[in-house]
Design a protein around this motif. Structure first.
Motif, mmCIF file in Angstrom:
data_model
loop_
_atom_site.group_PDB
_atom_site.id
_atom_site.type_symbol
_atom_site.label_atom_id
_atom_site.label_comp_id
_atom_site.label_asym_id
_atom_site.label_seq_id
_atom_site.Cartn_x
_atom_site.Cartn_y
_atom_site.Cartn_z
ATOM 1 N N CYS A 186 -11.201 11.181 -0.154
ATOM 2 C CA CYS A 186 -10.142 10.560 -0.951
ATOM 3 C C CYS A 186 -9.641 9.254 -0.340
ATOM 4 O O CYS A 186 -8.742 8.624 -0.897
ATOM 5 C CB CYS A 186 -8.968 11.525 -1.105
ATOM 6 N N GLY A 187 -10.215 8.857 0.796
ATOM 7 C CA GLY A 187 -9.759 7.637 1.453
ATOM 8 C C GLY A 187 -8.422 7.798 2.135
ATOM 9 O O GLY A 187 -7.698 6.830 2.358
ATOM 10 N N VAL A 232 0.864 -1.181 0.000
ATOM 11 C CA VAL A 232 0.000 0.000 0.000
ATOM 12 C C VAL A 232 0.896 1.226 0.000
ATOM 13 O O VAL A 232 1.791 1.346 0.836
ATOM 14 C CB VAL A 232 -0.922 0.027 1.241
ATOM 15 N N THR A 233 0.674 2.115 -0.962
ATOM 16 C CA THR A 233 1.405 3.378 -0.981
ATOM 17 C C THR A 233 0.427 4.499 -0.664
ATOM 18 O O THR A 233 -0.765 4.395 -0.946
ATOM 19 C CB THR A 233 2.056 3.660 -2.355
ATOM 20 N N MET A 234 0.939 5.551 -0.066
ATOM 21 C CA MET A 234 0.087 6.697 0.261
ATOM 22 C C MET A 234 0.877 7.960 -0.013
ATOM 23 O O MET A 234 2.040 8.070 0.378
ATOM 24 C CB MET A 234 -0.345 6.653 1.721
ATOM 25 N N GLU A 235 0.237 8.871 -0.717
ATOM 26 C CA GLU A 235 0.902 10.133 -0.992
ATOM 27 C C GLU A 235 -0.057 11.299 -0.813
ATOM 28 O O GLU A 235 -1.257 11.154 -1.013
ATOM 29 C CB GLU A 235 1.524 10.141 -2.373
ATOM 30 N N CYS A 290 -6.715 -5.660 2.855
ATOM 31 C CA CYS A 290 -5.537 -6.257 2.217
ATOM 32 C C CYS A 290 -5.039 -7.453 3.001
ATOM 33 O O CYS A 290 -4.671 -8.478 2.416
ATOM 34 C CB CYS A 290 -4.411 -5.215 2.102
ATOM 35 N N MET A 291 -5.032 -7.346 4.315
ATOM 36 C CA MET A 291 -4.592 -8.451 5.157
ATOM 37 C C MET A 291 -5.539 -9.634 5.012
ATOM 38 O O MET A 291 -5.096 -10.787 4.941
ATOM 39 C CB MET A 291 -4.474 -8.002 6.608
ATOM 40 N N ALA A 310 -6.861 2.508 7.546
ATOM 41 C CA ALA A 310 -6.894 1.308 8.392
ATOM 42 C C ALA A 310 -7.814 0.248 7.790
ATOM 43 O O ALA A 310 -7.477 -0.943 7.767
ATOM 44 C CB ALA A 310 -7.336 1.666 9.803
ATOM 45 N N ALA A 311 -8.966 0.665 7.260
ATOM 46 C CA ALA A 311 -9.899 -0.277 6.645
ATOM 47 C C ALA A 311 -9.278 -0.921 5.404
ATOM 48 O O ALA A 311 -9.426 -2.127 5.182
ATOM 49 C CB ALA A 311 -11.215 0.424 6.287
#
Length: 84
Positions: free
Chosen positions: A65-66, A17-20, A79-80, A73-74
């Motif tokens: 935008c999530g 997971v990437t976040m920008e 993903c897990m 966290a959701a």
């Protein structure tokens, strides 16, 4: 991009997971997805979509935008679950 680090992480993970803090298209997440294309590793990109979003305060825009803590966290929980 540190390809050695990325390959090592991908070897131990089914999902990245990437976040920008900006538009997700063409950013770090896109570079990671391109580098790992065909590897079987899923890449989820969190960031501002390349579409207009409603005018509001930053907290609401992050949520739309999530990018707020609950949404991220959701996503990580999903993903897990998918990785099992």
């Amino acid at each position: 991009i540190d390809m050695e680090l990325l390959r090592g992480t991908a070897a131990r993970s089914k999902t990245i997971v990437t976040m920008e803090d900006g538009i997700s298209t063409g950013g770090l997440g896109s570079a990671v997805a391109e580098a790992l294309a065909g590897s079987g590793v899923r890449v989820y990109r969190v960031g501002v979509p390349d579409t207009p979003i409603a005018q509001s305060n930053i907290e609401r825009q992050d949520r739309l935008c999530g990018m707020d803590a609950e949404s991220v966290a959701a996503l990580v929980r999903r993903c897990m679950d998918e990785s099992r």
